[in-house]
Write a protein that holds these residues in place. Structure first.
Motif, PDB file in Angstrom:
ATOM      1  N   LEU A 182       0.828  -1.207   0.000  1.00 12.23           N
ATOM      2  CA  LEU A 182       0.000   0.000   0.000  1.00 12.23           C
ATOM      3  C   LEU A 182       0.865   1.261   0.000  1.00 12.23           C
ATOM      4  N   ALA A 183       2.111   1.127   0.442  1.00 11.44           N
ATOM      5  CA  ALA A 183       3.024   2.274   0.439  1.00 11.44           C
ATOM      6  C   ALA A 183       3.350   2.737  -0.974  1.00 11.44           C
ATOM      7  N   LEU A 184       3.053   1.926  -1.978  1.00  9.84           N
ATOM      8  CA  LEU A 184       3.332   2.292  -3.367  1.00  9.84           C
ATOM      9  C   LEU A 184       2.254   3.200  -3.960  1.00  9.84           C
ATOM     10  N   LEU A 185       1.160   3.406  -3.236  1.00  5.03           N
ATOM     11  CA  LEU A 185       0.068   4.224  -3.784  1.00  5.03           C
ATOM     12  C   LEU A 185       0.524   5.623  -4.210  1.00  5.03           C
ATOM     13  N   PRO A 186       1.319   6.374  -3.406  1.00  4.55           N
ATOM     14  CA  PRO A 186       1.718   7.728  -3.829  1.00  4.55           C
ATOM     15  C   PRO A 186       2.862   7.761  -4.833  1.00  4.55           C
ATOM     16  N   LEU A 187       3.349   6.611  -5.289  1.00  8.93           N
ATOM     17  CA  LEU A 187       4.492   6.571  -6.201  1.00  8.93           C
ATOM     18  C   LEU A 187       4.275   7.403  -7.468  1.00  8.93           C
ATOM     19  N   PRO A 188       3.109   7.343  -8.130  1.00 13.40           N
ATOM     20  CA  PRO A 188       2.918   8.166  -9.341  1.00 13.40           C
ATOM     21  C   PRO A 188       3.069   9.661  -9.064  1.00 13.40           C
ATOM     22  N   LEU A 189       2.613  10.135  -7.894  1.00 13.59           N
ATOM     23  CA  LEU A 189       2.748  11.552  -7.561  1.00 13.59           C
ATOM     24  C   LEU A 189       4.209  11.938  -7.392  1.00 13.59           C
ATOM     25  N   LEU A 190       4.991  11.044  -6.751  1.00 11.10           N
ATOM     26  CA  LEU A 190       6.421  11.314  -6.591  1.00 11.10           C
ATOM     27  C   LEU A 190       7.122  11.372  -7.943  1.00 11.10           C
ATOM     28  N   VAL A 191       6.750  10.455  -8.825  1.00 15.11           N
ATOM     29  CA  VAL A 191       7.336  10.456 -10.171  1.00 15.11           C
ATOM     30  C   VAL A 191       6.969  11.743 -10.903  1.00 15.11           C
ATOM     31  N   TYR A 192       5.742  12.195 -10.746  1.00 12.54           N
ATOM     32  CA  TYR A 192       5.272  13.406 -11.433  1.00 12.54           C
ATOM     33  C   TYR A 192       6.019  14.645 -10.938  1.00 12.54           C
ATOM     34  N   TRP A 193       6.274  14.691  -9.621  1.00 12.63           N
ATOM     35  CA  TRP A 193       6.925  15.866  -9.049  1.00 12.63           C
ATOM     36  C   TRP A 193       8.448  15.862  -9.253  1.00 12.63           C
ATOM     37  N   LEU A 194       9.063  14.696  -9.169  1.00 13.77           N
ATOM     38  CA  LEU A 194      10.520  14.628  -9.150  1.00 13.77           C
ATOM     39  C   LEU A 194      11.149  14.509 -10.532  1.00 13.77           C
ATOM     40  N   LEU A 195      10.517  13.801 -11.450  1.00 13.42           N
ATOM     41  CA  LEU A 195      11.110  13.603 -12.773  1.00 13.42           C
ATOM     42  C   LEU A 195      10.677  14.715 -13.715  1.00 13.42           C
ATOM     43  N   PRO A 196      11.564  15.105 -14.648  1.00 13.15           N
ATOM     44  CA  PRO A 196      11.193  16.157 -15.614  1.00 13.15           C
ATOM     45  C   PRO A 196      10.110  15.664 -16.568  1.00 13.15           C
ATOM     46  N   SER A 197       9.391  16.610 -17.126  1.00 11.89           N
ATOM     47  CA  SER A 197       8.319  16.261 -18.055  1.00 11.89           C
ATOM     48  C   SER A 197       8.895  15.659 -19.325  1.00 11.89           C
ATOM     49  N   LEU A 198       8.178  14.787 -19.938  1.00 11.81           N
ATOM     50  CA  LEU A 198       8.590  14.168 -21.196  1.00 11.81           C
ATOM     51  C   LEU A 198       8.261  15.126 -22.336  1.00 11.81           C
ATOM     52  N   ARG A 199       9.319  15.602 -22.975  1.00 14.73           N
ATOM     53  CA  ARG A 199       9.131  16.532 -24.085  1.00 14.73           C
ATOM     54  C   ARG A 199       9.165  15.754 -25.391  1.00 14.73           C
ATOM     55  N   MET A 200       8.193  16.001 -26.197  1.00 15.35           N
ATOM     56  CA  MET A 200       8.051  15.262 -27.455  1.00 15.35           C
ATOM     57  C   MET A 200       8.392  16.175 -28.624  1.00 15.35           C
ATOM     58  N   ARG A 201       9.200  15.686 -29.532  1.00 18.15           N
ATOM     59  CA  ARG A 201       9.573  16.458 -30.721  1.00 18.15           C
ATOM     60  C   ARG A 201       8.564  16.186 -31.828  1.00 18.15           C
ATOM     61  N   SER A 202       8.427  17.240 -32.650  1.00 15.52           N
ATOM     62  CA  SER A 202       7.572  17.083 -33.829  1.00 15.52           C
ATOM     63  C   SER A 202       8.255  17.734 -35.015  1.00 15.52           C
ATOM     64  N   ALA A 203       7.905  17.311 -36.175  1.00 18.62           N
ATOM     65  CA  ALA A 203       8.532  17.838 -37.391  1.00 18.62           C
ATOM     66  C   ALA A 203       8.127  19.304 -37.596  1.00 18.62           C
TER      67      ALA A 203
END
Length: 336
Positions: free
Chosen positions: A13-34
């Motif tokens: 159950l301690a894994l429940l907040p994991l997505p929030l930690l990933v969202y706050w700590l890791l940089p956003s995924l930037r997508m390239r386009s032509a």
């Protein structure tokens, strides 16, 4: 929540907040386009004195998408906790007793003064009919068979396989051990079987319709040896004493039972024999022991299946919405 509900891995159950930690700590995924180069693009660069640079955009999700993903994650965590329904420990029959049936198959057991389903039958056939039911009810006991007449012989050694004991019972018939009745020999043969076995609880059921022939081992001497070996003997007389030429020796059977701590029964007909076997079931009840294994019903497949179904449906919905969006853009472009 039911009392038997159990979570095997609550730490998951301690894994429940994991997505929030990933969202706050890791940089956003930037997508390239032509990029689409415009006419005179390079002249515009020279005119503004700015250098071209690579660019990217952050793809944003709607609130509904975030909600679906969070629900899927919660369901996956719920599956990882391994929820269970744990039942009570099962009770199983404990094998703790040797139960030996010592049956008289001398010629007197061929008398047709008993009935099966209202029809006249031999004493032995009626006894066999009832004995089958008795044997099948003794699950947990190791059953054995000794048949006697002039001589005594082992028909079935001690075994928990009651089906085999029943088959061996069917194979025996009147006269196979001779025409006389030697109760002392029969008890002695049974004691030999007990001597070669390790279970401490020893019970013998001695069944006869006659009187000992009087030569060889005396019944009471054999019974005294049984007492010393801690063998309990229940005696069962077949027939009606003093009626129809019956020579049943009730006194000796009573003494054998009393000497060994057992009990004497008299069966005048098949119905009474059934009652006696019911009484024996009460006197020598089955023993049960609690098993260590508890019945467990795993519940993790349910949240896991729901999570997979939501993931598939959300993906299909996303593809469907994208397809509609592309279709509309093309349609608008054609009108333009």
């Amino acid at each position: 929540m039911p009392d038997n509900f159990h979570i095997a891995f609550p730490w998951a159950l301690a894994l429940l907040p994991l997505p929030l930690l990933v969202y706050w700590l890791l940089p956003s995924l930037r997508m390239r386009s032509a990029a689409l180069l415009l006419p005179n693009y390079h002249k515009a660069v020279e005119y503004t004195d700015q250098k071209p640079r690579k660019s990217a955009f952050v793809k944003k999700r709607g609130l509904f998408s975030w909600l679906i993903m969070f629900v899927i994650w919660c369901l996956l965590v719920a599956a990882m906790t391994n929820p269970q329904l744990v039942g009570k420990p099962e009770m199983k029959i404990k094998t703790s007793r040797n139960f030996l049936i010592v049956a008289d198959i001398s010629f007197s057991m061929a008398k047709t003064d008993w009935k099966i389903d209202g029809k006249k039958s031999r004493r032995w056939d009626a006894v066999k009919d009832v004995m089958h039911d008795f044997i099948q009810k003794r699950k947990g006991d190791r059953m054995g068979l000794v048949f006697f007449g002039t001589n005594a012989y082992i028909q079935a050694p001690f075994t928990p396989d009651l089906l085999t004991v029943g088959q061996m019972l069917d194979e025996a018939d009147v006269g196979m051990a001779g025409q006389m009745t030697h109760i002392g020999k029969a008890i002695n043969k049974g004691l030999e079987m007990f001597d070669n076995d390790t279970l401490k609880t020893k019970v013998m059921l001695l069944l006869t319709d006659g009187i000992d022939a009087g030569d060889g081992i005396q019944p009471l001497d054999a019974a005294d040896r049984a007492r010393k070996d801690s063998v309990m003997i229940y005696t069962l007389g077949i027939g009606t004493p003093g009626h129809g030429g019956s020579d049943l020796d009730e006194r000796t059977l009573e003494q054998i039972a009393e000497l060994t701590g057992g009990q004497y029964f008299l069966a005048k007909d098949e119905n009474r024999l059934k009652e006696i076997y019911s009484e024996l079931d009460k006197l020598e009840p089955m023993e049960y022991e609690e098993t260590q294994n508890k019945p467990v019903t795993m519940l993790y497949p349910y949240p896991l299946a729901v999570a997979m179904a939501l993931a598939i449906l959300s993906t299909m919905l996303s593809v469907f919405v994208s397809a509609i969006k592309v279709f509309r853009e093309r349609k608008e472009a054609n009108y333009a």
